[in-house]
Motif scaffolding. Structure first.
Motif, PDB file in Angstrom:
ATOM      1  N   ASP A  78       0.841  -1.201   0.000  1.00  0.00           N
ATOM      2  CA  ASP A  78       0.000   0.000   0.000  1.00  0.00           C
ATOM      3  C   ASP A  78       0.875   1.250   0.000  1.00  0.00           C
ATOM      4  N   LEU A  79       0.342   2.310  -0.585  1.00  0.00           N
ATOM      5  CA  LEU A  79       1.022   3.603  -0.552  1.00  0.00           C
ATOM      6  C   LEU A  79       0.221   4.535   0.347  1.00  0.00           C
ATOM      7  N   GLU A  80       0.885   5.035   1.376  1.00  0.00           N
ATOM      8  CA  GLU A  80       0.194   5.909   2.317  1.00  0.00           C
ATOM      9  C   GLU A  80       0.359   7.352   1.877  1.00  0.00           C
ATOM     10  N   LYS A  81      -0.779   8.031   1.720  1.00  0.00           N
ATOM     11  CA  LYS A  81      -0.783   9.454   1.368  1.00  0.00           C
ATOM     12  C   LYS A  81      -1.205  10.237   2.609  1.00  0.00           C
ATOM     13  N   GLU A  82      -1.349  11.554   2.449  1.00  0.00           N
ATOM     14  CA  GLU A  82      -1.661  12.380   3.619  1.00  0.00           C
ATOM     15  C   GLU A  82      -3.018  12.047   4.230  1.00  0.00           C
ATOM     16  N   TYR A  83      -4.057  11.878   3.384  1.00  0.00           N
ATOM     17  CA  TYR A  83      -5.402  11.677   3.900  1.00  0.00           C
ATOM     18  C   TYR A  83      -5.994  10.308   3.576  1.00  0.00           C
ATOM     19  N   TYR A  84      -5.312   9.528   2.765  1.00  0.00           N
ATOM     20  CA  TYR A  84      -5.874   8.245   2.343  1.00  0.00           C
ATOM     21  C   TYR A  84      -4.752   7.249   2.065  1.00  0.00           C
ATOM     22  N   ILE A  85      -5.146   6.024   1.791  1.00  0.00           N
ATOM     23  CA  ILE A  85      -4.193   4.955   1.480  1.00  0.00           C
ATOM     24  C   ILE A  85      -4.549   4.405   0.106  1.00  0.00           C
ATOM     25  N   GLU A  86      -3.551   4.251  -0.741  1.00  0.00           N
ATOM     26  CA  GLU A  86      -3.747   3.619  -2.041  1.00  0.00           C
ATOM     27  C   GLU A  86      -3.501   2.122  -1.873  1.00  0.00           C
ATOM     28  N   ASN A  87      -4.538   1.325  -2.118  1.00  0.00           N
ATOM     29  CA  ASN A  87      -4.440  -0.127  -2.038  1.00  0.00           C
ATOM     30  C   ASN A  87      -4.190  -0.635  -3.461  1.00  0.00           C
ATOM     31  N   ARG A  88      -3.006  -1.174  -3.700  1.00  0.00           N
ATOM     32  CA  ARG A  88      -2.633  -1.521  -5.064  1.00  0.00           C
ATOM     33  C   ARG A  88      -2.610  -3.040  -5.257  1.00  0.00           C
ATOM     34  N   TYR A  89      -2.961  -3.458  -6.492  1.00  0.00           N
ATOM     35  CA  TYR A  89      -3.010  -4.873  -6.843  1.00  0.00           C
ATOM     36  C   TYR A  89      -2.464  -5.033  -8.254  1.00  0.00           C
ATOM     37  N   SER A  90      -1.728  -6.107  -8.455  1.00  0.00           N
ATOM     38  CA  SER A  90      -1.231  -6.428  -9.789  1.00  0.00           C
ATOM     39  C   SER A  90      -2.164  -7.476 -10.395  1.00  0.00           C
ATOM     40  N   LEU A  91      -2.716  -7.182 -11.582  1.00  0.00           N
ATOM     41  CA  LEU A  91      -3.638  -8.100 -12.239  1.00  0.00           C
ATOM     42  C   LEU A  91      -3.137  -8.449 -13.633  1.00  0.00           C
ATOM     43  N   SER A  92      -3.455  -9.657 -14.048  1.00  0.00           N
ATOM     44  CA  SER A  92      -3.169 -10.097 -15.405  1.00  0.00           C
ATOM     45  C   SER A  92      -4.392 -10.871 -15.875  1.00  0.00           C
ATOM     46  N   VAL A  93      -4.911 -10.502 -17.052  1.00  0.00           N
ATOM     47  CA  VAL A  93      -6.108 -11.147 -17.595  1.00  0.00           C
ATOM     48  C   VAL A  93      -5.890 -11.459 -19.070  1.00  0.00           C
ATOM     49  N   ILE A  94      -6.673 -12.415 -19.570  1.00  0.00           N
ATOM     50  CA  ILE A  94      -6.657 -12.706 -20.999  1.00  0.00           C
ATOM     51  C   ILE A  94      -8.091 -12.764 -21.492  1.00  0.00           C
TER      52      ILE A  94
ATOM     53  N   THR B  43      -7.685 -13.140 -27.588  1.00  0.00           N
ATOM     54  CA  THR B  43      -6.695 -12.515 -28.480  1.00  0.00           C
ATOM     55  C   THR B  43      -5.688 -11.627 -27.771  1.00  0.00           C
ATOM     56  N   VAL B  44      -6.019 -11.149 -26.584  1.00  0.00           N
ATOM     57  CA  VAL B  44      -5.109 -10.210 -25.906  1.00  0.00           C
ATOM     58  C   VAL B  44      -4.786 -10.684 -24.501  1.00  0.00           C
ATOM     59  N   SER B  45      -3.608 -10.325 -24.074  1.00  0.00           N
ATOM     60  CA  SER B  45      -3.173 -10.547 -22.697  1.00  0.00           C
ATOM     61  C   SER B  45      -2.860  -9.172 -22.119  1.00  0.00           C
ATOM     62  N   VAL B  46      -3.439  -8.888 -21.006  1.00  0.00           N
ATOM     63  CA  VAL B  46      -3.290  -7.552 -20.408  1.00  0.00           C
ATOM     64  C   VAL B  46      -2.822  -7.696 -18.968  1.00  0.00           C
ATOM     65  N   SER B  47      -1.842  -6.911 -18.594  1.00  0.00           N
ATOM     66  CA  SER B  47      -1.449  -6.812 -17.183  1.00  0.00           C
ATOM     67  C   SER B  47      -1.509  -5.336 -16.802  1.00  0.00           C
ATOM     68  N   PHE B  48      -1.905  -5.081 -15.588  1.00  0.00           N
ATOM     69  CA  PHE B  48      -2.034  -3.694 -15.139  1.00  0.00           C
ATOM     70  C   PHE B  48      -2.018  -3.646 -13.622  1.00  0.00           C
ATOM     71  N   THR B  49      -1.858  -2.451 -13.112  1.00  0.00           N
ATOM     72  CA  THR B  49      -1.953  -2.219 -11.676  1.00  0.00           C
ATOM     73  C   THR B  49      -3.303  -1.567 -11.404  1.00  0.00           C
ATOM     74  N   MET B  50      -4.058  -2.178 -10.513  1.00  0.00           N
ATOM     75  CA  MET B  50      -5.357  -1.625 -10.124  1.00  0.00           C
ATOM     76  C   MET B  50      -5.208  -1.017  -8.734  1.00  0.00           C
ATOM     77  N   THR B  51      -5.695   0.190  -8.582  1.00  0.00           N
ATOM     78  CA  THR B  51      -5.594   0.892  -7.293  1.00  0.00           C
ATOM     79  C   THR B  51      -6.989   1.225  -6.785  1.00  0.00           C
ATOM     80  N   THR B  52      -7.258   0.830  -5.555  1.00  0.00           N
ATOM     81  CA  THR B  52      -8.463   1.279  -4.851  1.00  0.00           C
ATOM     82  C   THR B  52      -8.002   2.152  -3.691  1.00  0.00           C
ATOM     83  N   PHE B  53      -8.910   2.794  -3.038  1.00  0.00           N
ATOM     84  CA  PHE B  53      -8.537   3.756  -1.992  1.00  0.00           C
ATOM     85  C   PHE B  53      -9.306   3.461  -0.719  1.00  0.00           C
TER      86      PHE B  53
END
Length: 198
Positions: free
Chosen positions: A119-135, A184-194
């Motif tokens: 997680d990344l801690e900011k001044e007023y909130y926390i970024e909850n990060r996840y690594s996802l890969s989908v096809i 046909t596609v493979s996608v990886s990305f970082t998803m962030t919730t707060f």
């Protein structure tokens, strides 16, 4: 009828009159003391009653405001609950996994990886990060991202890497043999919730 005259010069009569007057004065004083005490107590009670009546009048004058405040509080409580679903107090990984799985299934995407990141801690909130890969198919991917955008949480996607599925030939064969969708596609990305900071 003849009323006898009283001679106050006579010491016996004068002394008896003085005793009677002193007695009457004593009785009057004895009667006056409790009366004054009672009058004082009555005055204090009247003052208290007046003060309480004034307080009651103020309360009754504020009653419409109280009713409005109760209504506003109820409305604000519902709004807060709604905001908590968007911006929760803490991250809820199991619920998020269920939501992402449901969204992936509804859009025809297969999830290959779902890993929590620090997680990344900011001044007023926390970024909850996840690594996802989908096809999946290109259009299914668009539906998947659209469904993610409609989750009750705030969701940001970053570090998106889109490429042709390295196993596309196998998925084409499966499509021809079993009628499964072509991935046909493979996608990886970082998803962030707060989530909010306590």
């Amino acid at each position: 009828m003849n009323i006898p005259k009283i001679d106050f010069r006579n010491p016996k009569i004068r002394n008896a009159g003085i005793v009677i007057l002193i007695g009457l004065a004593g009785v009057l004083l004895l009667y006056q003391m409790p009366l004054k005490t009672r009058q004082k107590a009555l005055k204090e009670l009247n003052e208290k009653q007046k003060k309480k009546q004034n307080e009651l009048n103020v309360i009754l004058a504020m009653k419409p405001q109280r009713n409005k405040l109760v209504k506003d509080l109820s409305h604000d409580s519902l709004r807060l609950d709604s905001l908590k679903s968007i911006f929760p107090d803490q991250k809820e990984i199991p619920k998020l996994i269920r939501d992402v799985t449901r969204v992936a299934h509804a859009s025809g995407i297969h999830t290959r990886k779902f890993n929590p990141l620090p997680d990344l801690e900011k001044e007023y909130y926390i970024e909850n990060r996840y690594s996802l890969s989908v096809i999946g198919g290109y259009h299914q991917l668009a539906h998947f991202i659209s469904f993610l955008a409609n989750l009750p949480l705030l969701v940001n996607l970053s570090d998106v890497s889109l490429m042709a599925n390295p196993e596309m030939q196998r998925t084409i064969e499966e499509h021809e043999n079993h009628g499964t969708p072509i991935q046909t596609v493979s996608v990886s990305f970082t998803m962030t919730t707060f989530s909010s900071k306590r």
